[in-house]
Scaffold this motif. Structure first.
Motif, PDB file in Angstrom:
ATOM      1  N   VAL A 102       0.699  -1.125  -0.092  1.00 19.78           N
ATOM      2  CA  VAL A 102       0.120  -0.075  -0.095  1.00 19.78           C
ATOM      3  C   VAL A 102       0.934   1.161  -0.002  1.00 19.78           C
ATOM      4  N   LEU A 103       1.839   1.048   0.778  1.00 16.73           N
ATOM      5  CA  LEU A 103       2.843   2.527   0.944  1.00 16.73           C
ATOM      6  C   LEU A 103       4.269   2.129   1.136  1.00 16.73           C
ATOM      7  N   GLU A 104       5.202   2.642   0.480  1.00 15.92           N
ATOM      8  CA  GLU A 104       6.416   2.236   0.549  1.00 15.92           C
ATOM      9  C   GLU A 104       7.553   3.397   0.575  1.00 15.92           C
ATOM     10  N   ILE A 105       8.136   3.844   1.530  1.00 14.83           N
ATOM     11  CA  ILE A 105       8.946   4.822   1.707  1.00 14.83           C
ATOM     12  C   ILE A 105      10.327   4.503   2.134  1.00 14.83           C
ATOM     13  N   GLU A 106      11.235   5.010   1.357  1.00 15.96           N
ATOM     14  CA  GLU A 106      12.711   4.436   1.574  1.00 15.96           C
ATOM     15  C   GLU A 106      13.477   5.785   1.887  1.00 15.96           C
ATOM     16  N   ARG A 107      14.110   6.002   2.780  1.00 18.27           N
ATOM     17  CA  ARG A 107      15.203   7.173   3.207  1.00 18.27           C
ATOM     18  C   ARG A 107      14.705   8.423   2.741  1.00 18.27           C
ATOM     19  N   LEU A 108      13.490   8.807   2.927  1.00 13.06           N
ATOM     20  CA  LEU A 108      12.644  10.046   2.467  1.00 13.06           C
ATOM     21  C   LEU A 108      13.394  11.200   3.254  1.00 13.06           C
ATOM     22  N   VAL A 109      13.953  12.152   2.334  1.00 18.21           N
ATOM     23  CA  VAL A 109      14.129  13.488   3.034  1.00 18.21           C
ATOM     24  C   VAL A 109      13.436  14.619   2.336  1.00 18.21           C
TER      25      VAL A 109
ATOM     26  N   ALA B 124      15.662  20.881   6.431  1.00 19.49           N
ATOM     27  CA  ALA B 124      15.164  19.528   6.541  1.00 19.49           C
ATOM     28  C   ALA B 124      14.165  19.253   7.348  1.00 19.49           C
ATOM     29  N   VAL B 125      13.038  19.015   6.898  1.00 20.55           N
ATOM     30  CA  VAL B 125      11.699  18.774   7.871  1.00 20.55           C
ATOM     31  C   VAL B 125      11.541  17.325   8.178  1.00 20.55           C
ATOM     32  N   LEU B 126      12.049  16.640   7.196  1.00 19.51           N
ATOM     33  CA  LEU B 126      12.066  15.129   7.320  1.00 19.51           C
ATOM     34  C   LEU B 126      13.271  14.591   6.847  1.00 19.51           C
ATOM     35  N   GLN B 127      14.029  13.589   7.750  1.00 16.35           N
ATOM     36  CA  GLN B 127      15.206  12.825   7.346  1.00 16.35           C
ATOM     37  C   GLN B 127      15.194  11.675   7.464  1.00 16.35           C
TER      38      GLN B 127
ATOM     39  N   GLY C 264      15.153  10.407  -1.736  1.00 21.38           N
ATOM     40  CA  GLY C 264      14.441   9.132  -1.305  1.00 21.38           C
ATOM     41  C   GLY C 264      13.536   8.500  -2.315  1.00 21.38           C
ATOM     42  N   ARG C 265      12.846   7.376  -1.851  1.00 18.85           N
ATOM     43  CA  ARG C 265      11.659   6.919  -2.690  1.00 18.85           C
ATOM     44  C   ARG C 265      10.466   6.971  -1.971  1.00 18.85           C
ATOM     45  N   VAL C 266       9.323   7.127  -2.605  1.00 20.28           N
ATOM     46  CA  VAL C 266       7.887   6.990  -2.263  1.00 20.28           C
ATOM     47  C   VAL C 266       7.031   6.360  -3.272  1.00 20.28           C
ATOM     48  N   GLU C 267       6.473   5.076  -2.922  1.00 17.25           N
ATOM     49  CA  GLU C 267       5.474   4.571  -3.804  1.00 17.25           C
ATOM     50  C   GLU C 267       4.062   4.434  -3.079  1.00 17.25           C
ATOM     51  N   VAL C 268       3.096   4.848  -3.526  1.00 17.12           N
ATOM     52  CA  VAL C 268       1.909   4.575  -3.129  1.00 17.12           C
ATOM     53  C   VAL C 268       1.120   3.787  -4.069  1.00 17.12           C
ATOM     54  N   LEU C 269       0.440   2.728  -3.552  1.00 14.96           N
ATOM     55  CA  LEU C 269      -0.397   1.907  -4.438  1.00 14.96           C
ATOM     56  C   LEU C 269       0.449   1.269  -5.769  1.00 14.96           C
ATOM     57  N   GLU C 270       1.986   1.184  -5.388  1.00 17.63           N
ATOM     58  CA  GLU C 270       2.897   0.810  -6.300  1.00 17.63           C
ATOM     59  C   GLU C 270       3.090   1.712  -7.384  1.00 17.63           C
ATOM     60  N   GLU C 271       2.810   3.093  -7.224  1.00 13.14           N
ATOM     61  CA  GLU C 271       2.710   4.138  -8.235  1.00 13.14           C
ATOM     62  C   GLU C 271       3.717   5.070  -7.508  1.00 13.14           C
ATOM     63  N   THR C 272       3.938   6.113  -8.317  1.00 11.29           N
ATOM     64  CA  THR C 272       4.417   7.409  -7.868  1.00 11.29           C
ATOM     65  C   THR C 272       3.332   8.198  -6.914  1.00 11.29           C
ATOM     66  N   PRO C 273       3.807   9.003  -6.017  1.00  9.85           N
ATOM     67  CA  PRO C 273       2.624   9.903  -5.527  1.00  9.85           C
ATOM     68  C   PRO C 273       1.711  10.600  -6.365  1.00  9.85           C
TER      69      PRO C 273
ATOM     70  N   VAL D 233      13.299   8.900   6.467  1.00 11.48           N
ATOM     71  CA  VAL D 233      11.982   8.343   7.146  1.00 11.48           C
ATOM     72  C   VAL D 233      11.955   7.041   6.013  1.00 11.48           C
ATOM     73  N   THR D 234      11.883   5.871   6.840  1.00  9.50           N
ATOM     74  CA  THR D 234      11.561   4.700   5.890  1.00  9.50           C
ATOM     75  C   THR D 234      10.153   3.925   6.692  1.00  9.50           C
ATOM     76  N   LEU D 235       9.239   3.586   5.643  1.00 10.54           N
ATOM     77  CA  LEU D 235       8.351   2.958   6.326  1.00 10.54           C
ATOM     78  C   LEU D 235       7.484   2.145   5.116  1.00 10.54           C
ATOM     79  N   ARG D 236       6.927   1.109   5.491  1.00 10.73           N
ATOM     80  CA  ARG D 236       6.303   0.067   4.580  1.00 10.73           C
ATOM     81  C   ARG D 236       4.903  -0.348   5.338  1.00 10.73           C
ATOM     82  N   LEU D 237       3.775  -0.024   4.412  1.00  6.60           N
ATOM     83  CA  LEU D 237       2.608  -0.733   4.879  1.00  6.60           C
ATOM     84  C   LEU D 237       2.314  -1.834   3.791  1.00  6.60           C
ATOM     85  N   GLU D 238       2.138  -3.001   4.112  1.00  6.40           N
ATOM     86  CA  GLU D 238       1.637  -4.169   3.356  1.00  6.40           C
ATOM     87  C   GLU D 238       0.452  -4.366   2.918  1.00  6.40           C
ATOM     88  N   ARG D 239      -0.495  -4.006   3.897  1.00  6.84           N
ATOM     89  CA  ARG D 239      -1.981  -4.182   3.595  1.00  6.84           C
ATOM     90  C   ARG D 239      -2.945  -3.087   4.037  1.00  6.84           C
TER      91      ARG D 239
END
Length: 166
Positions: A3-10, A17-20, A58-67, A22-28
């Motif tokens: 559903v959501l995949e974030i890797e090393r987001l800045v 830098a307000v976010l440094q 960094g990288r952000v994917e939402v529903l396996e697409e770019t935001p 950040v890594t997060l993964r939501l599978e379901r």
């Protein structure tokens, strides 16, 4: 499918830098909470996820697409919705604009009336559909309107503060 995949987001706002990192993964799909202190970057993170702010790195994917590509299937309920209550529109008209977007000079989408009615029914505001905004009290109607607005077929709905009544 994640559903959501974030890797090393800045994310930077200006030079800061307000976010440094950040890594997060939501599978379901599910109901998730984002909790943190004031100024901790929660709204910024949600804005990046919904494609409203760019990532600096960094990288952000939402529903396996770019935001940006996923944005039509997402909804962000802001901390404080602002709209002119004196504007001559009914609550149904406001929900219609929120759900379908501004569609000047175009034909309504198939099934639009049902989508609007369903969103208003789910949030308990159907009985107020024909009332002008100026005739409505603020608190509960504003919160339920936000929910109806977010329910435009969105897969992810995000909100800011929930500890106050409007």
């Amino acid at each position: 499918m994640s559903v959501l995949e974030i890797e090393r987001l800045v994310v930077h706002r200006g030079q800061q830098a307000v976010l440094q990192n950040v890594t997060l993964r939501l599978e379901r799909p599910g109901l998730y909470g984002l909790i943190g202190p004031n100024g901790g970057g929660k709204s910024t993170l949600l804005s990046v996820i919904c494609g409203l702010l760019p990532a600096s790195a960094g990288r952000v994917e939402v529903l396996e697409e770019t935001p940006r590509r996923a944005a039509p299937r997402l909804a962000l309920v802001p901390q404080a919705a602002t709209f002119d209550r004196a504007f001559p529109v009914t609550l149904q008209g406001l929900v219609e604009t929120a759900l379908l977007g501004p569609r000047l000079f175009s034909r309504p989408m198939a099934g639009a009336g049902k989508r609007i009615a369903d969103a208003m029914a789910k949030t308990g505001i159907s009985d107020l559909a024909d009332r002008p905004l100026s005739a409505l009290s603020g608190g509960g109607v504003a919160a339920r309107f936000d929910c109806a607005r977010a329910g435009r077929g969105a897969r992810i709905a995000a909100s800011g503060r929930t500890d106050r009544q409007r």
